[in-house]
Structures are given as C-alpha cells and as structure tokens.
Design a protein around this motif. Sequence first.
Motif, PDB file in Angstrom:
ATOM      1  N   ILE A 306      33.644  28.763  42.412  1.00 41.76           N
ATOM      2  CA  ILE A 306      34.777  29.587  42.599  1.00 41.76           C
ATOM      3  C   ILE A 306      34.693  30.764  42.107  1.00 41.76           C
ATOM      4  O   ILE A 306      34.942  31.983  42.922  1.00 41.76           O
ATOM      5  CB  ILE A 306      36.304  28.984  42.560  1.00 41.76           C
ATOM      6  CG1 ILE A 306      36.429  27.684  43.275  1.00 41.76           C
ATOM      7  CG2 ILE A 306      37.140  29.821  42.730  1.00 41.76           C
ATOM      8  CD1 ILE A 306      37.680  26.872  43.007  1.00 41.76           C
ATOM      9  N   LEU A 307      34.292  30.918  40.781  1.00 41.37           N
ATOM     10  CA  LEU A 307      34.311  32.527  40.278  1.00 41.37           C
ATOM     11  C   LEU A 307      33.171  33.150  40.651  1.00 41.37           C
ATOM     12  O   LEU A 307      33.120  34.144  41.014  1.00 41.37           O
ATOM     13  CB  LEU A 307      34.304  32.139  38.651  1.00 41.37           C
ATOM     14  CG  LEU A 307      35.497  31.751  38.006  1.00 41.37           C
ATOM     15  CD1 LEU A 307      35.247  31.226  36.517  1.00 41.37           C
ATOM     16  CD2 LEU A 307      36.499  32.709  38.120  1.00 41.37           C
ATOM     17  N   LYS A 308      32.084  32.416  40.936  1.00 38.23           N
ATOM     18  CA  LYS A 308      31.012  32.908  41.758  1.00 38.23           C
ATOM     19  C   LYS A 308      31.300  33.542  43.061  1.00 38.23           C
ATOM     20  O   LYS A 308      30.783  34.758  43.474  1.00 38.23           O
ATOM     21  CB  LYS A 308      29.490  32.038  41.576  1.00 38.23           C
ATOM     22  CG  LYS A 308      29.239  31.374  40.483  1.00 38.23           C
ATOM     23  CD  LYS A 308      28.190  32.502  39.693  1.00 38.23           C
ATOM     24  CE  LYS A 308      27.045  32.540  40.405  1.00 38.23           C
ATOM     25  NZ  LYS A 308      25.825  32.982  39.399  1.00 38.23           N
ATOM     26  N   MET A 309      32.038  32.750  43.808  1.00 37.47           N
ATOM     27  CA  MET A 309      32.404  33.230  45.275  1.00 37.47           C
ATOM     28  C   MET A 309      33.198  34.213  45.025  1.00 37.47           C
ATOM     29  O   MET A 309      33.383  35.247  45.857  1.00 37.47           O
ATOM     30  CB  MET A 309      33.323  32.099  45.545  1.00 37.47           C
ATOM     31  CG  MET A 309      32.538  30.733  46.289  1.00 37.47           C
ATOM     32  SD  MET A 309      33.869  29.652  46.924  1.00 37.47           S
ATOM     33  CE  MET A 309      32.546  28.511  47.568  1.00 37.47           C
ATOM     34  N   ALA A 310      34.013  34.519  43.943  1.00 35.92           N
ATOM     35  CA  ALA A 310      34.891  35.713  43.690  1.00 35.92           C
ATOM     36  C   ALA A 310      34.128  37.069  43.348  1.00 35.92           C
ATOM     37  O   ALA A 310      34.945  37.892  42.881  1.00 35.92           O
ATOM     38  CB  ALA A 310      36.050  35.305  42.683  1.00 35.92           C
ATOM     39  N   GLY A 311      33.037  36.663  42.913  1.00 39.59           N
ATOM     40  CA  GLY A 311      32.176  37.830  42.417  1.00 39.59           C
ATOM     41  C   GLY A 311      31.638  37.972  41.088  1.00 39.59           C
ATOM     42  O   GLY A 311      31.236  39.014  40.896  1.00 39.59           O
ATOM     43  N   ALA A 366      43.821  36.667  47.227  1.00 41.71           N
ATOM     44  CA  ALA A 366      42.564  37.196  46.694  1.00 41.71           C
ATOM     45  C   ALA A 366      41.139  36.934  47.375  1.00 41.71           C
ATOM     46  O   ALA A 366      40.577  37.865  47.489  1.00 41.71           O
ATOM     47  CB  ALA A 366      42.351  36.819  45.239  1.00 41.71           C
ATOM     48  N   PHE A 367      40.985  35.961  48.094  1.00 45.16           N
ATOM     49  CA  PHE A 367      39.672  35.523  48.847  1.00 45.16           C
ATOM     50  C   PHE A 367      39.693  36.489  50.146  1.00 45.16           C
ATOM     51  O   PHE A 367      38.573  36.834  50.640  1.00 45.16           O
ATOM     52  CB  PHE A 367      39.574  34.187  48.927  1.00 45.16           C
ATOM     53  CG  PHE A 367      38.839  33.420  47.758  1.00 45.16           C
ATOM     54  CD1 PHE A 367      37.488  33.713  47.619  1.00 45.16           C
ATOM     55  CD2 PHE A 367      39.675  32.795  46.947  1.00 45.16           C
ATOM     56  CE1 PHE A 367      36.971  33.088  46.415  1.00 45.16           C
ATOM     57  CE2 PHE A 367      39.061  32.162  45.953  1.00 45.16           C
ATOM     58  CZ  PHE A 367      37.744  32.347  45.685  1.00 45.16           C
ATOM     59  N   TYR A 368      41.046  36.646  50.635  1.00 48.29           N
ATOM     60  CA  TYR A 368      41.212  37.307  51.816  1.00 48.29           C
ATOM     61  C   TYR A 368      40.595  38.651  51.725  1.00 48.29           C
ATOM     62  O   TYR A 368      39.855  39.301  52.531  1.00 48.29           O
ATOM     63  CB  TYR A 368      42.591  36.919  52.360  1.00 48.29           C
ATOM     64  CG  TYR A 368      42.730  37.846  53.659  1.00 48.29           C
ATOM     65  CD1 TYR A 368      42.278  37.544  54.874  1.00 48.29           C
ATOM     66  CD2 TYR A 368      43.461  39.205  53.657  1.00 48.29           C
ATOM     67  CE1 TYR A 368      42.367  38.335  55.996  1.00 48.29           C
ATOM     68  CE2 TYR A 368      43.498  39.952  54.638  1.00 48.29           C
ATOM     69  CZ  TYR A 368      43.107  39.420  55.883  1.00 48.29           C
ATOM     70  OH  TYR A 368      43.402  40.295  57.139  1.00 48.29           O
ATOM     71  N   LEU A 369      41.343  39.328  50.610  1.00 47.26           N
ATOM     72  CA  LEU A 369      41.047  40.752  50.358  1.00 47.26           C
ATOM     73  C   LEU A 369      39.391  41.097  49.959  1.00 47.26           C
ATOM     74  O   LEU A 369      38.635  41.829  50.493  1.00 47.26           O
ATOM     75  CB  LEU A 369      41.762  41.074  49.220  1.00 47.26           C
ATOM     76  CG  LEU A 369      43.234  41.348  49.350  1.00 47.26           C
ATOM     77  CD1 LEU A 369      43.977  41.843  48.037  1.00 47.26           C
ATOM     78  CD2 LEU A 369      43.412  42.443  50.238  1.00 47.26           C
ATOM     79  N   SER A 370      38.867  39.925  49.275  1.00 51.52           N
ATOM     80  CA  SER A 370      37.359  39.914  48.856  1.00 51.52           C
ATOM     81  C   SER A 370      36.622  39.987  50.374  1.00 51.52           C
ATOM     82  O   SER A 370      35.593  40.522  50.215  1.00 51.52           O
ATOM     83  CB  SER A 370      36.919  38.826  47.989  1.00 51.52           C
ATOM     84  OG  SER A 370      37.597  39.127  46.800  1.00 51.52           O
ATOM     85  N   SER A 408      26.156  50.929  43.534  1.00 56.62           N
ATOM     86  CA  SER A 408      27.339  50.815  44.356  1.00 56.62           C
ATOM     87  C   SER A 408      27.267  49.718  45.292  1.00 56.62           C
ATOM     88  O   SER A 408      27.222  49.774  46.392  1.00 56.62           O
ATOM     89  CB  SER A 408      27.226  52.219  45.335  1.00 56.62           C
ATOM     90  OG  SER A 408      28.419  52.399  46.035  1.00 56.62           O
ATOM     91  N   HIS A 409      27.837  48.819  44.792  1.00 56.28           N
ATOM     92  CA  HIS A 409      28.220  47.486  45.466  1.00 56.28           C
ATOM     93  C   HIS A 409      28.848  47.531  46.819  1.00 56.28           C
ATOM     94  O   HIS A 409      28.950  46.721  47.475  1.00 56.28           O
ATOM     95  CB  HIS A 409      28.632  46.536  44.398  1.00 56.28           C
ATOM     96  CG  HIS A 409      27.836  46.083  43.530  1.00 56.28           C
ATOM     97  ND1 HIS A 409      27.778  45.078  42.565  1.00 56.28           N
ATOM     98  CD2 HIS A 409      26.303  46.181  43.464  1.00 56.28           C
ATOM     99  CE1 HIS A 409      26.932  44.990  41.879  1.00 56.28           C
ATOM    100  NE2 HIS A 409      25.702  45.357  42.414  1.00 56.28           N
ATOM    101  N   GLN A 410      29.664  48.451  47.050  1.00 55.99           N
ATOM    102  CA  GLN A 410      30.465  48.581  48.223  1.00 55.99           C
ATOM    103  C   GLN A 410      29.901  49.195  49.257  1.00 55.99           C
ATOM    104  O   GLN A 410      30.652  49.112  50.398  1.00 55.99           O
ATOM    105  CB  GLN A 410      32.041  49.049  47.823  1.00 55.99           C
ATOM    106  CG  GLN A 410      32.828  48.331  46.951  1.00 55.99           C
ATOM    107  CD  GLN A 410      32.883  47.130  47.134  1.00 55.99           C
ATOM    108  OE1 GLN A 410      33.364  46.557  48.090  1.00 55.99           O
ATOM    109  NE2 GLN A 410      32.554  46.057  46.282  1.00 55.99           N
ATOM    110  N   PRO A 448      29.676  40.904  45.563  1.00 54.43           N
ATOM    111  CA  PRO A 448      30.393  41.683  44.568  1.00 54.43           C
ATOM    112  C   PRO A 448      31.848  41.929  45.049  1.00 54.43           C
ATOM    113  O   PRO A 448      32.042  42.242  46.313  1.00 54.43           O
ATOM    114  CB  PRO A 448      29.554  43.093  44.306  1.00 54.43           C
ATOM    115  CG  PRO A 448      28.888  43.221  45.788  1.00 54.43           C
ATOM    116  CD  PRO A 448      28.364  41.848  46.112  1.00 54.43           C
ATOM    117  N   SER A 449      32.785  42.081  44.350  1.00 56.33           N
ATOM    118  CA  SER A 449      34.076  42.254  44.764  1.00 56.33           C
ATOM    119  C   SER A 449      34.924  42.777  43.986  1.00 56.33           C
ATOM    120  O   SER A 449      34.749  42.490  42.699  1.00 56.33           O
ATOM    121  CB  SER A 449      34.689  40.975  45.264  1.00 56.33           C
ATOM    122  OG  SER A 449      35.978  40.947  45.552  1.00 56.33           O
TER     123      SER A 449
END
Length: 605
Positions: A306-311, A366-370, A408-410, A448-449
């Motif tokens: 889950i933490l890896k999914m979160a970035g 949090a996952f929706y925003l990510s 620049s991950h975004q 990245p998130s």
Amino acid sequence: MGGGLAFGASSSRGGGGSGDGSDDGAGLSLLRRGPRPTFTVDLLLLTICAGFGGTLFGYDTSVISGALLLLEKEFSLSDFQKEVVVALTVAGAFVGSIVSGGLSSKIGRKPSIIIGSLVFLAGAAILTFSPNWQILAVGRFVVGLGVGAASATVPVYIGECAPSHIRGALTAVNTVCIATGQCLANIVDAAFSTVPSGWRYMFAISAIPAVVQFVAFFFLPESPRFLVAKGERPRAGLVLRKLRGKGFNVEPELDSIEAANTQRQGGLMDILAQPHLRRILFLACMLQVINQVTAINTVMYYSGTILKMAGITSDTQAMWISALVTGVFSVFTVFGLLLVERAGRRSLLLWSLVGVFVSLLVMAQAFYLSQTHSPAGNNTLSDPTCAHPNCVTCLQHHHCGFCVDAGSHQRSGVCLANANTSAVPAACVDAAHWYASAGDVAISNVCPSPYSILTIVSMCLYLSAFGLGVAALPWTINAEIFPTHVRAAGTGYAAAINWVCNLGVSLSFLSLTNAITRAGTFWLYSAIALLSIVYVYFALPETKGRSLEQIEALFMRPDEQRASVHGDAGHDGEDDAHSQQAQKRPLKPAEANATTYNSINAPKW
C-alpha cells in the motif's frame, strides 16, 4: 444476578444492574457483598505466557508485508501468486481454528496451545529453508494452522481463568500481544530488508516466541472450568486457589461452575438446537465478519505494498513506515485494554467503528487524489501495448513500466513495455530521447505522488481507531457470550468465520485495486464499516462486568428464561463466591430486578 459488576468506579454505566448508575445497582452491591479475588502473580504469568500465542499470531500474519517485497523480486511473483502466498496462511488458520475448537474440548486448553506451538515451529522451519515459492506457500499454510489454533484457544483459556471483573481486560491482552507481534514483524522486516535473502531471517525469527510458549506451558495450569467439566473438581480447586489468591474461598465458585457444567461439552448441533444459542452464534460470527471486512488485514498484510502504491519509492523506507504505523496500532490496543472495562464493550466498539469509517474515507480520498494527479502518459511515444493515460494505470499492467523525469516527477512521462526489467534506464532513455536530461529514470512499481503523506496519516488514524476496539472486542465478547458447555465449539466456529472472511479479503485486495481502482477499494471498505456501525448499534447488548453465565441470559427471550431451570443460566461461580464471602442476606429490590430480562439491553434481533 443480572447487574453489571464494577471495575473501578464506573461499574453501573453501560448496561449493568438497573442501568441508572445508582449505588443500589448490582455492580456496587456486589462490591459491598464481599471481596473480589486479587490479581495474583500466577494469573499475571498465565496471561503473559498465553499472550505469546497472540504474539506469534501477529508476527506470522504481518511478517509477510515486508517479506513480500523481497519475495516478489526473488521468485518473480505475479499478483495472483502474491495473493496465494498471503492467503494460504489464512486458509491454514481457518482449518486450525475449526480443529482446535473441538480438540480443546477433548484434551484441554493447555495441551491444545502446546500443540499449536509445535505447529508454529514446523512452519517457521519450512519457510526459512524454502527453495521456491511453492514450498514457501506450504510453509505459510502450516504457520496458518498454528495461527488458527491460537485465535480459537488462547482467548478462551485466558477468559476461563480470569475473574469476571477483569476478564475483558485480560482477554484483550491477547490482542495487545497480537499488535506487538505485528509491530515486531515490521521492525524485523525493515532490519533485514537490505540483507541478501533477508526474508529467510524474517521467517526464522518467529521460532523464538514459539519455543518460549512451548516450554512455558508445561508449567501453567489447565483451565479450571475445563477441569470441572471433566469431573476433576479437586484439581480445579487447586488452580483457582493459586489464581484467586490466598484467603479467597473458591468453593462457592466451584459449586456454581459445576452446576453450569451439568450438560456435556456440546458442538454445533447443540448450539443450533436452542434459539438463544443460535442468536449468540450469529452475533459471534457477525462480530468476526466485521473484524475482517473493515480492512484490517488488507492494511496489515499489504502495508508495504500500500505504501508503495502511495508513492514511497524505497522498499526499506516502506518497511520502516510500516513498522511506525503498526507501532501506533500497538499503542492504541493498550489504550483499548485500559478502556474496555470502563467504557463498556458496546460503546467502545461503536466509537472504534466510527473512527475506522472516517479514516477509510480519508485513505480512499488520498488514493483518489494520487490517481487524479498522477504523472500523465505521453501516448504518442508509448508502446502500443502500454498506451495508458497516466502512471497509476500504466503500472497496473505488469508488462509495463513508467518513465518519468527524476527531477520533476509531476511532468508527463511515457508508459513502456518491459520497462520493469534490469535494463530500464537505458530503455527509457532510448525510447524517450526527447528528454534532454540523462537523469530520466524508470519507475517500475511506484508512481510518485505528493499525497503519500496523507496515505500514511490515514493509515495511522485507521490503526488507532481499529486498535481501540474493533481489534480486541470481537474476541473478548466471543469468549464471554457462549455458555460453558458450548464455549469452545462456539468460539472455534466464530474464529473460523473470521478466517474465511480474512481469506476473502487477502485473496481479493490486489484484484480489487485493479478492478475498481485503489480509491474505489477503500471506498468499498468504508461503506462496509458504515453498515457495521448500524449492525452493532442494534444487535449487541452490553456485557461489561457480567458473569459468563449471566451474559447467556441476555440472549433469552422472556418465555425462554421462564423455561430455564430456576434461572441456572444466570448463575456464575464468581458471583456466588463474592456473595457467600459475606453473610447471607435477602436481595434488595434493585438486585432482584437485575435478574429480569431487560429489553433495552437485549439484542434488537
């Protein structure tokens, strides 16, 4: 006696006695009628040693969280194979809980726990020396047998040895031990995350508490209630004298336990034969369903994932964060332990579920925003088989990887086939030569998130809320609500339902995230938590401070109570021991009324 027994000064609230909190409530009356048994060193040692079963339970179920990140690389595991490795422990626990329920009724609680320790040792050996993922899966199943045995037997053993006024707290110690084992597992995972084949050491360490419990239980007594049920009253008396302290007259307690054990040790058919026992079994099973379907073992088994999914990009960093959040869980299970006799089971469980519901909503957001702010994919440069719109959807396909600028991950990136191979950086630079910088990198399993911190906070909030009540109370309540002659069978079947639900959750999490997105998965869990709040509000009576046999009467309708033999279901050895320590006297009206069926405290079936 139907009143709530006091623990400290807060006895009469939450379903005890007349329910008005007055001094004439049965809880405070009981205090006046005689001394309580003391909390002895023998009882403390028994609780701690039995708690090693909970520690093994927690360690062996949670160690996979970090080990899975290493196993995935060493054995090139697919999502399905990862789910199988996780879920086979749960399948083994289901079998173990069923077998141990019947076994403990036949040979005793103590021998059953000793056998469970040997099973834990066998599982640890298989896991440590596994040459491939198939043998590893077998080891996980064997460990699960031990976990299931501990889940069904240890709470019953503690509950049957503890005096009623601290039974809830002592039974909840098992959950604190489970949480401690989970926290230790994540610390061990992080400590060995950079060691070659570190997962072998992670599994091997579980042998230590198994050895300690195996040796310690040869010096612990059998449950006094089991001994009485088997006609060994003298041995039961010796055990109770050690557990209750010097000077406490255990004979009245033995008399009442013996009276409550006039029926043979029953099984499922005995439970189904009586309406009030069917109600108890249904409630017990529903509490175990709630314990699982509100996502606890999604978070525990897959916390690293889950933490890896979160970035979180580093495996080691993900494992240390997992250790942190499970440490929070351990702390709040202790708070739950302190509150269980003061706040009451029902109130504490309801508020705990409210916290679980809110935190799952935050995690879903949090996952929706990510996902909505995930780096976009440049489809004009993408491989046709990996033409996905952003990093999150790209990495849900295992033959794809996402290349994005390291600085620049975004910014936009590109989704490429086979980008999760060892040649990723070169492949990225060659295929995405439009990047001016040589610092472009490939992220094979992490997007990245900027919202990863929100995921971490929501996980901490979730485990805090869960640890306060939902973690321990289903086990505590289930150890209380069954009458003695079907307690082992009833708790065993309820624990089996827990493991069936656990199996479903652990086998479905990764598939759900692919099918309905990560955010959708946690929205689903939050909706289930909301339904759980509604069910508990209408179905669960307060059991705080009541004797084991008094609790049974809560599930009887008025006509069923009248049909019982002189109210035997409402008698308990501890209550009689308290009352007969002092001089005999007539019951006051408030105490007499406490024996009647209270429709307010009864389940709203």
